[in-house]
Design a protein around this motif. Sequence first.
Motif, PDB file in Angstrom:
ATOM      1  N   ALA A  45       0.729  -1.190  -0.103  1.00  0.00           N
ATOM      2  CA  ALA A  45      -0.021   0.228   0.065  1.00  0.00           C
ATOM      3  C   ALA A  45       0.966   1.155   0.084  1.00  0.00           C
ATOM      4  O   ALA A  45       0.423   2.259  -0.743  1.00  0.00           O
ATOM      5  N   GLY A  46       2.068   1.284   0.746  1.00  0.00           N
ATOM      6  CA  GLY A  46       2.805   2.576   0.877  1.00  0.00           C
ATOM      7  C   GLY A  46       3.351   2.730  -0.417  1.00  0.00           C
ATOM      8  O   GLY A  46       3.306   3.770  -0.924  1.00  0.00           O
ATOM      9  N   LEU A  49       0.813   4.185  -2.909  1.00  0.00           N
ATOM     10  CA  LEU A  49       0.947   5.555  -2.614  1.00  0.00           C
ATOM     11  C   LEU A  49       1.797   6.491  -2.837  1.00  0.00           C
ATOM     12  O   LEU A  49       1.459   7.557  -3.405  1.00  0.00           O
ATOM     13  N   ARG A  50       3.103   5.952  -2.691  1.00  0.00           N
ATOM     14  CA  ARG A  50       4.099   6.850  -3.462  1.00  0.00           C
ATOM     15  C   ARG A  50       4.213   6.877  -4.796  1.00  0.00           C
ATOM     16  O   ARG A  50       4.430   7.928  -5.179  1.00  0.00           O
ATOM     17  N   THR A  72       0.662   9.621   9.162  1.00  0.00           N
ATOM     18  CA  THR A  72      -0.586   9.531   9.180  1.00  0.00           C
ATOM     19  C   THR A  72      -1.295   8.701   8.141  1.00  0.00           C
ATOM     20  O   THR A  72      -0.492   8.391   7.162  1.00  0.00           O
ATOM     21  N   ILE A  73      -2.468   8.157   8.161  1.00  0.00           N
ATOM     22  CA  ILE A  73      -2.812   7.430   7.334  1.00  0.00           C
ATOM     23  C   ILE A  73      -3.905   8.007   6.057  1.00  0.00           C
ATOM     24  O   ILE A  73      -4.670   8.776   6.536  1.00  0.00           O
ATOM     25  N   VAL A  74      -3.784   7.643   4.888  1.00  0.00           N
ATOM     26  CA  VAL A  74      -4.355   8.354   3.933  1.00  0.00           C
ATOM     27  C   VAL A  74      -5.856   7.534   3.769  1.00  0.00           C
ATOM     28  O   VAL A  74      -5.918   6.447   4.290  1.00  0.00           O
ATOM     29  N   GLY A 100       1.209  -3.595   4.372  1.00  0.00           N
ATOM     30  CA  GLY A 100       0.841  -2.324   5.023  1.00  0.00           C
ATOM     31  C   GLY A 100      -0.731  -1.944   5.007  1.00  0.00           C
ATOM     32  O   GLY A 100      -0.732  -0.805   4.979  1.00  0.00           O
ATOM     33  N   PHE A 101      -1.348  -2.840   5.220  1.00  0.00           N
ATOM     34  CA  PHE A 101      -2.874  -2.523   4.827  1.00  0.00           C
ATOM     35  C   PHE A 101      -3.521  -3.852   5.267  1.00  0.00           C
ATOM     36  O   PHE A 101      -3.124  -4.910   5.131  1.00  0.00           O
ATOM     37  N   ASN A 107      -9.248   1.977   7.114  1.00  0.00           N
ATOM     38  CA  ASN A 107      -8.688   1.016   6.153  1.00  0.00           C
ATOM     39  C   ASN A 107      -9.705  -0.368   6.181  1.00  0.00           C
ATOM     40  O   ASN A 107     -10.109  -0.739   5.089  1.00  0.00           O
ATOM     41  N   ARG A 145      13.618   7.537   1.229  1.00  0.00           N
ATOM     42  CA  ARG A 145      12.330   7.906   1.740  1.00  0.00           C
ATOM     43  C   ARG A 145      12.272   9.301   2.432  1.00  0.00           C
ATOM     44  O   ARG A 145      13.159   9.392   3.322  1.00  0.00           O
ATOM     45  N   ASP A 147      10.295   9.729   4.576  1.00  0.00           N
ATOM     46  CA  ASP A 147       9.867   9.713   5.980  1.00  0.00           C
ATOM     47  C   ASP A 147      10.630   8.780   6.770  1.00  0.00           C
ATOM     48  O   ASP A 147      10.208   8.600   7.896  1.00  0.00           O
ATOM     49  N   ARG A 156       5.281   7.734  13.029  1.00  0.00           N
ATOM     50  CA  ARG A 156       4.871   6.729  12.529  1.00  0.00           C
ATOM     51  C   ARG A 156       4.789   5.392  13.537  1.00  0.00           C
ATOM     52  O   ARG A 156       3.638   4.608  13.202  1.00  0.00           O
TER      53      ARG A 156
HETATM   54  O1  C5P Z   1       4.149   0.799   4.648  1.00  0.00           O
HETATM   55  P1  C5P Z   1       4.835   1.879   4.427  1.00  0.00           P
HETATM   56  O2  C5P Z   1       5.963   2.282   5.473  1.00  0.00           O
HETATM   57  O3  C5P Z   1       5.786   1.999   2.931  1.00  0.00           O
HETATM   58  O4  C5P Z   1       3.977   3.253   4.289  1.00  0.00           O
HETATM   59  C1  C5P Z   1       4.580   4.539   4.348  1.00  0.00           C
HETATM   60  C2  C5P Z   1       3.306   5.440   4.614  1.00  0.00           C
HETATM   61  O5  C5P Z   1       2.500   5.412   3.447  1.00  0.00           O
HETATM   62  C3  C5P Z   1       2.800   5.334   6.034  1.00  0.00           C
HETATM   63  O6  C5P Z   1       3.378   5.921   7.029  1.00  0.00           O
HETATM   64  C4  C5P Z   1       1.394   6.268   5.689  1.00  0.00           C
HETATM   65  O7  C5P Z   1       1.700   7.676   5.682  1.00  0.00           O
HETATM   66  C5  C5P Z   1       1.195   5.809   4.350  1.00  0.00           C
HETATM   67  N1  C5P Z   1       0.325   4.513   4.163  1.00  0.00           N
HETATM   68  C6  C5P Z   1      -1.080   4.779   4.483  1.00  0.00           C
HETATM   69  N2  C5P Z   1      -2.076   3.826   4.250  1.00  0.00           N
HETATM   70  C7  C5P Z   1      -1.760   2.582   4.300  1.00  0.00           C
HETATM   71  C8  C5P Z   1      -0.244   2.317   4.118  1.00  0.00           C
HETATM   72  C9  C5P Z   1       0.561   3.288   4.114  1.00  0.00           C
HETATM   73  O8  C5P Z   1      -1.691   6.077   4.588  1.00  0.00           O
HETATM   74  N3  C5P Z   1      -2.583   1.383   4.369  1.00  0.00           N
END
Ligand code: C5P
Length: 204
Positions: A45-46, A49-50, A72-74, A100-101, A107, A145, A147, A156
């Motif tokens: 999922a990360g 999103l990237r 934070t979570i999208v 990651g989800f 979610n 990254r 973050d 996180r």
């Molecule tokens: O899993 P990963 O470390 O790559 O996730 C990086 C960031 O992506 C998370 O800290 C969060 O901000 C976002 N993310 C999210 N929802 C998810 C997975 C990741 O918002 N389900």
Amino acid sequence: MAPQESGIQTKSLYNVVFVLGPPGSGKGTQCAKIQNGFGFVHLSAGDLLREERMRAGSQFGELIEKHIREGTIVPVEITCKLLENAMLASGDAKGYLIDGFPRNRDNLDGWNREMGDKTKVHFTLYLSCPLDLCVERCLHRGQGRTDDNEESIKKRIVTYNDQTFPIIQHYEKLNMVREIHADSKSVDEVYAEIEKLFNDAGFH
Ligand code: C5P
Ligand code: ADP
Ligand code: MG
């Protein structure tokens, strides 16, 4: 009467395994190995999103970047759509490792709403790892990254403790968690345990 018995064709469901654990626990590393070993498709999922953040013309780029930096979570409407599109685009697969989800209640609820009747979630692979080791791993990940800095990592971890761990507990209550200790062992040693777990689950 079961649908098969009545002659109604049941549509086939996508096999899914969720992969959770603190940031830096080794989810991506292990999913790559499971993908190779078991013919699953790894969807992080990360990573999705990237990728969306970088996509020219995306209306969500700024929002995603803010969430990623703040840890934070999208909103699930965005993430779940990216996952579903990636599943559809990947073609036939034995199953999908969703890495990651679900990261929080939003979610989880969104997944159940949108994907609940299209997928069969077999279990949640939980890579447990002490948080101080996870912080060290993130700081040395070396992927550039935005973050993987101390401030974002702290945030996180707070999100993980407050929002993600309760999701693991939710699946635990459903007897759907398979925990693997992902510390004090090499990548290959962790994978050897996962391999056994997947074999025992019938994913040959
Ligand atoms: O899993 P990963 O470390 O790559 O996730 C990086 C960031 O992506 C998370 O800290 C969060 O901000 C976002 N993310 C999210 N929802 C998810 C997975 C990741 O918002 N389900
Ligand atoms: P996650 O996807 O859970 O955030 P990664 O798979 O990206 O974690 O791993 C984070 C970092 O830790 C990477 O640099 C990876 O090489 C390293 N790593 C993963 N598993 C191990 C392990 N068992 N021992 C040592 N380092 C590891
Ligand atoms: Mg990862």
